[in-house]
Scaffold this motif. Sequence first.
Motif, mmCIF file in Angstrom:
data_model
loop_
_atom_site.group_PDB
_atom_site.id
_atom_site.type_symbol
_atom_site.label_atom_id
_atom_site.label_comp_id
_atom_site.label_asym_id
_atom_site.label_seq_id
_atom_site.Cartn_x
_atom_site.Cartn_y
_atom_site.Cartn_z
ATOM 1 N N THR A 9 47.478 -91.824 37.767
ATOM 2 C CA THR A 9 47.551 -90.837 38.838
ATOM 3 C C THR A 9 47.475 -89.420 38.280
ATOM 4 O O THR A 9 46.921 -88.522 38.927
ATOM 5 N N HIS A 10 48.047 -89.236 37.098
ATOM 6 C CA HIS A 10 48.001 -87.935 36.439
ATOM 7 C C HIS A 10 47.691 -88.124 34.963
ATOM 8 O O HIS A 10 48.061 -89.138 34.367
ATOM 9 N N LEU A 39 40.263 -77.435 42.389
ATOM 10 C CA LEU A 39 41.299 -76.859 43.244
ATOM 11 C C LEU A 39 40.685 -75.923 44.276
ATOM 12 O O LEU A 39 39.900 -75.042 43.942
ATOM 13 N N SER A 86 39.153 -79.772 34.514
ATOM 14 C CA SER A 86 40.423 -79.981 35.210
ATOM 15 C C SER A 86 40.165 -80.059 36.712
ATOM 16 O O SER A 86 39.591 -79.136 37.304
ATOM 17 N N LEU A 88 40.811 -82.955 40.472
ATOM 18 C CA LEU A 88 41.188 -84.252 41.033
ATOM 19 C C LEU A 88 39.921 -85.101 41.074
ATOM 20 O O LEU A 88 38.902 -84.666 41.640
ATOM 21 N N THR A 109 42.838 -89.243 40.653
ATOM 22 C CA THR A 109 43.488 -88.997 39.366
ATOM 23 C C THR A 109 43.436 -87.504 39.102
ATOM 24 O O THR A 109 42.355 -86.912 39.090
ATOM 25 N N ARG A 110 44.601 -86.911 38.904
ATOM 26 C CA ARG A 110 44.667 -85.480 38.606
ATOM 27 C C ARG A 110 44.548 -85.297 37.102
ATOM 28 O O ARG A 110 45.445 -85.682 36.357
ATOM 29 N N THR A 112 44.265 -82.763 33.958
ATOM 30 C CA THR A 112 44.505 -81.403 33.480
ATOM 31 C C THR A 112 44.054 -81.322 32.034
ATOM 32 O O THR A 112 44.494 -82.113 31.195
ATOM 33 N N ASN B 41 48.750 -85.384 48.437
ATOM 34 C CA ASN B 41 48.941 -86.518 47.525
ATOM 35 C C ASN B 41 48.325 -87.817 48.047
ATOM 36 O O ASN B 41 48.771 -88.908 47.658
#
Lengths: 114, 115
Positions: A9-10, A39, A86, A88, A109-110, A112, B41
Amino acid sequence: DAGVTQSPTHLIKTRGQQVTLRCSPKSGHDTVSWYQQALGQGPQFIFQYYEEEERQRGNFPDRFSGHQFPNYSSELNVNALLLGDSALYLCASSFGRGPNTEAFFGQGTRLTVV
Amino acid sequence: AQSVAQPEDQVNVAEGNPLTVKCTYSVSGNPYLFWYVQYPNRGLQFLLKYITGDNLVKGSYGFEAEFNKSQTSFHLKKPSALVSDSALYFCAVSPRSGNTGKLIFGQGTTLQVKP
């Protein structure tokens, strides 16, 4: 019936590294597409996989590659990560292909990149 | 270049009032048109799509959308907004020619419904 599931997820990665994201399509679906959502922006199409082959590709460099397995699950690989990667990353699945096909999206999936 | 425009970053309405979220597109060849909603989310959820026929399309959760070919618009509407409708809404188009399912999205419009 599980919908589209994505893992992890991250994720935090360093510039220059490589990353692999995973997607399991909704039960009964055979086509997987990947999108990048920066973003504050709308999702942008990366590519689509069907019958284990890339069928359509958006305007993304070769650093972005993918794979589809016989069970229809898919991976997105990004090499030589840049800070601008970076975002999502969304996986979408559908039954069959076609411009009027309804796509079902995972939670994403985020990623970074630092 | 093919593009989708959502001219409003945010739309504010009071609960019970009608809402409209605007979308225009620049894609040749009578594309298919979609609306998706994104809650925090969570992934994008399909609301409705226009393929052909009646210009007013009805979708999930009481939403509908009006297709206008001459204005190349596909505005999302709801007669009476709920606080729970507050979310991020995306308009998307899918070109008919040479396309196996790619969606072109707008930048999104945040809908805020106040009690």
